[in-house]
Design a protein around this motif. Structure first.
Motif, PDB file in Angstrom:
ATOM      1  N   CYS A   1     104.165  57.093  -6.055  1.00 33.40           N
ATOM      2  CA  CYS A   1     104.774  56.561  -7.279  1.00 33.40           C
ATOM      3  C   CYS A   1     105.976  55.704  -6.903  1.00 33.40           C
ATOM      4  N   ASP A   2     106.007  54.461  -7.414  1.00 37.19           N
ATOM      5  CA  ASP A   2     107.128  53.559  -7.127  1.00 37.19           C
ATOM      6  C   ASP A   2     107.956  53.357  -8.395  1.00 37.19           C
ATOM      7  N   GLU A   3     109.130  53.929  -8.437  1.00 41.41           N
ATOM      8  CA  GLU A   3     110.030  53.833  -9.604  1.00 41.41           C
ATOM      9  C   GLU A   3     109.264  54.097 -10.900  1.00 41.41           C
ATOM     10  N   PRO A   4     108.578  55.225 -10.993  1.00 35.62           N
ATOM     11  CA  PRO A   4     107.670  55.432 -12.128  1.00 35.62           C
ATOM     12  C   PRO A   4     108.371  55.557 -13.476  1.00 35.62           C
TER      13      PRO A   4
ATOM     14  N   LYS B   1     112.165  51.190   0.027  1.00 32.21           N
ATOM     15  CA  LYS B   1     111.266  52.200  -0.547  1.00 32.21           C
ATOM     16  C   LYS B   1     109.874  51.630  -0.857  1.00 32.21           C
ATOM     17  N   THR B   2     109.845  50.486  -1.531  1.00 32.32           N
ATOM     18  CA  THR B   2     108.548  49.902  -1.904  1.00 32.32           C
ATOM     19  C   THR B   2     107.765  49.501  -0.656  1.00 32.32           C
ATOM     20  N   THR B   3     108.463  48.958   0.323  1.00 34.02           N
ATOM     21  CA  THR B   3     107.797  48.554   1.563  1.00 34.02           C
ATOM     22  C   THR B   3     107.166  49.776   2.239  1.00 34.02           C
TER      23      THR B   3
HETATM   24 MG   LIG Z   1     111.087  48.971  -4.870  1.00 40.40          MG
END
Ligand SMILES: [Mg+2]
Ligand SMILES: Nc1ncnc2c1ncn2[C@@H]1O[C@H](COP(=O)(O)OP(=O)(O)OP(=O)(O)O)[C@@H](O)[C@H]1O
Length: 224
Positions: free
Chosen positions: A165-168, A44-46
């Motif tokens: 948004c990354d794991e907000p 996901k982050t990538t």
């Molecule tokens: Mg991540």
């Protein structure tokens, strides 16, 4: 607004190659809110980093608001990101020694605006994120929920079309997570395109989230 075609991302560590994103194709329409869901390590982050132009694909196309960003030179990518993309992170990524308002102003610094313009835009973003009352407070002395609202204001200040948004809500309690979701609903109503990577079950069944896109081991499991 975001178009990804046959995207692959591999990382080389010594002799070993990690194939982290595998043949991803995904379109996000303008004004759409998409929730990317997947266990830790699914990519996901990538994927968000590539959408933001912070990382580049090994192959494939990434088009954001008509611009093919995978091949843009670094200098142009930074300018593109400053105008078009707002990012919100799990750990807020604020400058703790600065006040809330000062943190929100940071993305405006390279834009060559007048002080008056900067102050107006900052005030507007703080109000949208419901944190105006803490504008002058040092960020180090804010609660987690307040810090995340400052981060939302910072992501909004340049009025970007796309919010990533990354794991907000990973570091927020339930009440603050619900406040976060409420602000996302407002941003959606303003027409922003929103992509949220999360495994927080609170994001399931949101009425403004058009789609949940499940990710598994670098692949999108199914999507429209
Ligand atoms: Mg991540
Ligand atoms: N620079 C890198 N070099 C090698 N492998 C990497 C690199 N960056 C990420 N990876 C690998 O890519 C995979 C996906 O990582 P990513 O951070 O995108 O996952 P994620 O879905 O965001 O996970 P989490 O929910 O824990 O944040 C992981 O297996 C990770 O180890």
């Amino acid at each position: 607004m975001i178009k990804i075609e046959s995207l692959n991302r591999t990382f080389q560590t010594g002799d070993t190659q990690f194939h982290v994103l595998k043949d991803i194709t995904l379109s996000v329409e303008a004004g759409e809110c998409v929730v990317l869901q997947g266990v830790s390590g699914s990519g996901k982050t990538t994927l968000l980093s590539i959408m933001a132009g912070l990382d580049r694909p090994s192959s494939g196309k990434v088009i954001v608001d008509g611009e093919a960003i995978a091949k843009l030179p670094d200098m142009h990518i930074s300018a593109f990101r400053a105008k078009k993309i707002g990012m919100i992170f799990q750990h807020f990524n604020l400058m703790e020694h600065l006040s809330a308002a000062e943190n929100v102003m940071i993305p405006l610094i390279p834009m060559g605006l007048t002080l008056d313009e900067v102050q107006k835009m900052t005030a507007k973003a703080l109000a949208l994120a419901n944190i105006s009352h803490k504008a002058a407070q040092s960020t180090a002395r804010l609660s987690g929920g307040e810090k995340q609202r400052v981060a939302i204001a910072r992501a909004l200040v340049a009025d970007p079309a796309v919010i990533l948004c990354d794991e907000p809500t990973a570091n927020l309690d339930r009440a603050n997570s619900l406040k976060f979701i409420e602000i996302m609903a407002q941003l959606h109503a303003l027409g922003k395109t929103i992509v949220i990577a999360t495994h927080d079950p609170l994001f399931e069944g949101l009425d403004f989230a058009h789609r949940i896109v499940p990710m598994e081991d670098g692949c999108l499991v199914s999507h429209d």
